[in-house]
Write a protein that holds these residues in place. Structure first.
Motif, PDB file in Angstrom:
ATOM      1  N   GLN A 318       1.959  -2.136  -1.798  1.00 25.97           N
ATOM      2  CA  GLN A 318       1.283  -2.593  -3.015  1.00 25.97           C
ATOM      3  C   GLN A 318       0.700  -3.993  -2.876  1.00 25.97           C
ATOM      4  O   GLN A 318      -0.384  -4.280  -3.387  1.00 25.97           O
ATOM      5  CB  GLN A 318       2.269  -2.588  -4.193  1.00 25.97           C
ATOM      6  CG  GLN A 318       2.774  -1.213  -4.578  1.00 25.97           C
ATOM      7  CD  GLN A 318       3.905  -1.289  -5.601  1.00 25.97           C
ATOM      8  OE1 GLN A 318       4.254  -2.353  -6.087  1.00 25.97           O
ATOM      9  NE2 GLN A 318       4.485  -0.144  -5.908  1.00 25.97           N
ATOM     10  N   GLU A 319       1.421  -4.891  -2.176  1.00 29.81           N
ATOM     11  CA  GLU A 319       1.061  -6.304  -2.182  1.00 29.81           C
ATOM     12  C   GLU A 319       0.620  -6.855  -0.834  1.00 29.81           C
ATOM     13  O   GLU A 319       0.149  -7.994  -0.755  1.00 29.81           O
ATOM     14  CB  GLU A 319       2.243  -7.134  -2.697  1.00 29.81           C
ATOM     15  CG  GLU A 319       2.684  -6.762  -4.113  1.00 29.81           C
ATOM     16  CD  GLU A 319       3.751  -7.688  -4.654  1.00 29.81           C
ATOM     17  OE1 GLU A 319       3.739  -8.884  -4.281  1.00 29.81           O
ATOM     18  OE2 GLU A 319       4.586  -7.221  -5.447  1.00 29.81           O
ATOM     19  N   GLY A 320       0.796  -6.092   0.233  1.00 29.65           N
ATOM     20  CA  GLY A 320       0.396  -6.571   1.543  1.00 29.65           C
ATOM     21  C   GLY A 320      -1.109  -6.623   1.703  1.00 29.65           C
ATOM     22  O   GLY A 320      -1.862  -6.084   0.876  1.00 29.65           O
ATOM     23  N   ASP A 321      -1.581  -7.277   2.777  1.00 26.47           N
ATOM     24  CA  ASP A 321      -3.023  -7.365   2.986  1.00 26.47           C
ATOM     25  C   ASP A 321      -3.604  -5.986   3.254  1.00 26.47           C
ATOM     26  O   ASP A 321      -2.980  -5.129   3.907  1.00 26.47           O
ATOM     27  CB  ASP A 321      -3.342  -8.322   4.131  1.00 26.47           C
ATOM     28  CG  ASP A 321      -2.886  -7.799   5.487  1.00 26.47           C
ATOM     29  OD1 ASP A 321      -3.717  -7.237   6.214  1.00 26.47           O
ATOM     30  OD2 ASP A 321      -1.684  -7.942   5.798  1.00 26.47           O
ATOM     31  N   ALA A 322      -4.786  -5.761   2.737  1.00 24.56           N
ATOM     32  CA  ALA A 322      -5.384  -4.424   2.722  1.00 24.56           C
ATOM     33  C   ALA A 322      -5.563  -3.855   4.126  1.00 24.56           C
ATOM     34  O   ALA A 322      -5.339  -2.650   4.350  1.00 24.56           O
ATOM     35  CB  ALA A 322      -6.727  -4.471   2.001  1.00 24.56           C
ATOM     36  N   GLU A 323      -5.953  -4.700   5.081  1.00 26.93           N
ATOM     37  CA  GLU A 323      -6.206  -4.213   6.439  1.00 26.93           C
ATOM     38  C   GLU A 323      -4.927  -3.668   7.072  1.00 26.93           C
ATOM     39  O   GLU A 323      -4.933  -2.587   7.675  1.00 26.93           O
ATOM     40  CB  GLU A 323      -6.770  -5.340   7.305  1.00 26.93           C
ATOM     41  CG  GLU A 323      -7.080  -4.905   8.739  1.00 26.93           C
ATOM     42  CD  GLU A 323      -7.589  -6.034   9.603  1.00 26.93           C
ATOM     43  OE1 GLU A 323      -7.791  -5.815  10.810  1.00 26.93           O
ATOM     44  OE2 GLU A 323      -7.778  -7.157   9.073  1.00 26.93           O
ATOM     45  N   THR A 324      -3.807  -4.396   6.921  1.00 29.84           N
ATOM     46  CA  THR A 324      -2.547  -3.959   7.520  1.00 29.84           C
ATOM     47  C   THR A 324      -1.999  -2.735   6.800  1.00 29.84           C
ATOM     48  O   THR A 324      -1.435  -1.829   7.431  1.00 29.84           O
ATOM     49  CB  THR A 324      -1.518  -5.097   7.499  1.00 29.84           C
ATOM     50  OG1 THR A 324      -2.078  -6.248   8.132  1.00 29.84           O
ATOM     51  CG2 THR A 324      -0.247  -4.699   8.230  1.00 29.84           C
ATOM     52  N   VAL A 325      -2.146  -2.705   5.488  1.00 28.81           N
ATOM     53  CA  VAL A 325      -1.721  -1.524   4.733  1.00 28.81           C
ATOM     54  C   VAL A 325      -2.467  -0.289   5.223  1.00 28.81           C
ATOM     55  O   VAL A 325      -1.874   0.781   5.435  1.00 28.81           O
ATOM     56  CB  VAL A 325      -1.935  -1.728   3.220  1.00 28.81           C
ATOM     57  CG1 VAL A 325      -1.747  -0.408   2.468  1.00 28.81           C
ATOM     58  CG2 VAL A 325      -0.971  -2.783   2.687  1.00 28.81           C
ATOM     59  N   ALA A 326      -3.765  -0.426   5.440  1.00 27.47           N
ATOM     60  CA  ALA A 326      -4.564   0.698   5.933  1.00 27.47           C
ATOM     61  C   ALA A 326      -4.095   1.132   7.322  1.00 27.47           C
ATOM     62  O   ALA A 326      -3.971   2.334   7.606  1.00 27.47           O
ATOM     63  CB  ALA A 326      -6.033   0.316   5.961  1.00 27.47           C
TER      64      ALA A 326
END
Length: 355
Positions: A318-326
């Motif tokens: 939910q809160e991590g950076d979008a690139e790493t979440v992806a």
């Protein structure tokens, strides 16, 4: 005072009670007989006890075991006691006190209680003794069960995951103490990383304690400064400092031990290699309280048991950076495939205890 100094001050002050606890340990052992005997007299069905050799408040193994001990005692209508045995000199006294008090089941933790168990358990054949995180006894003792954990298999999955999400290709491992099981965890992590990223580097360090957050933060800060961007922990309460170091700057990721830790680093703690000591305690104690308990045996616990697993942090998603979440979502199918391979035997992860 810098934010780092403030964090270190807080972590150190939270462990200043060690000197008090060490002084109090002898007094606790002296007064314990009466207290536990009274507890047994009040209990309708007997006493189940946990003797833990690491402090509570770790947001991990000890807190989880205490919670499950309480849950089981309420379900079974038994008295329960959780006892912190900090000083090894008190182990035998505490165990004998519990035996004298007529405890139905005594659970204790980690390798250091093996010899006290061997010395005490045969004298109390009506008490069932369970050692969590221990090697098989040779020869076996009829009223003792030892339990080990294939945590290294979860570390292998963490390694695959790290290899896929790391930007720098530099991976770290911080353990509490260099002992054979933790050495195997590091080697499995490294094998997982190299299976998907042969050019990566994987570095190990040990804090020398499972209860030293300040040292954990010091080691992790240095690792992150050296370009490592993913650290797998294996250090119990020392994890607090490792997570604190990851929280100090973006792009630093930690995989820890327990779901209770997720909230400590919603933007840095990306996953856990979960080893749920609480579930293990609940399972093994329930068996001991039931019919047909197989004393004098060893239980090996691995993936697919509900005790060990590799799990993504929902808070990071939910809160991590979008690139790493992806990236983490893209890697997950590979993780599931590897887990299935371990379970069906098509993937063999060596248990290598040599650093």
């Amino acid at each position: 005072m810098t934010s780092k100094q403030t964090t270190l001050s807080f972590l150190r002050s939270s462990f200043d009670r060690r000197s008090f606890l060490k002084t109090a340990a002898g007094t606790a052992a002296i007064t314990m007989t009466g207290a536990l005997t009274a507890a047994v007299a009040q209990a309708q069905g007997g006493l189940i006890a946990l003797v833990h050799t690491q402090a509570a408040g770790d947001a991990g193994p000890v807190d989880s075991m205490i919670a499950k001990l309480k849950q089981l005692s309420e379900e079974k209508g038994l008295e329960h006691r959780a006892i912190y045995a900090q000083d090894p000199a008190t182990y035998e006294t505490i165990f004998r006190t519990l035996g004298d008090a007529g405890a139905a089941v005594v659970v204790s933790t980690f390798n250091e209680v093996a010899e006290p168990f061997k010395a005490v358990a045969p004298s109390y054949p009506d008490t069932k003794w369970i050692q969590l995180f221990g090697d098989p006894f040779e020869p076996a003792i009829p009223n003792v069960v030892t339990v080990s954990y294939d945590y290294y298999l979860g570390c292998y999955l963490s390694g695959i995951f790290a290899g896929r999400i790391s930007k720098t290709g530099k991976i770290g491992f911080i353990g509490g103490i260099s002992i054979p099981p933790l050495n195997a965890d590091f080697n499995a992590l490294k094998a997982g990383v190299l299976s998907v990223r042969p050019d990566a580097t994987v570095t190990a360090a040990f804090a020398g304690s499972f209860q030293d957050p300040a040292k954990g933060q010091e080691i992790a800060t240095q690792m992150f400064s050296d370009g490592i961007d993913y650290i797998q922990t294996d250090a119990a309460a020392t994890d607090f400092g490792i997570i604190a170091a990851a929280n100090e700057a973006p792009g630093r990721h930690v995989s820890a031990l327990d779901p209770a830790q997720f909230k400590l680093g919603p933007k840095s703690l990306i996953s856990i290699v979960g080893l749920d000591f609480g579930v293990s305690l609940y399972n093994e104690t329930s068996k001991a309280l039931g019919d047909g308990w197989a004393g004098g045996s060893h239980v090996n616990t691995g993936l697919g048991t509900g005790v060990i697993d590799f799990i993504l942090s929902p808070l990071f998603q939910q809160e991590g950076d979008a690139e790493t979440v992806a990236k983490s979502k893209e890697a997950w199918a590979e993780i599931e495939k590897a887990k299935a391979g371990i379970l069906d035997g098509s993937i063999k992860v060596p248990f290598n205890t040599t650093l």
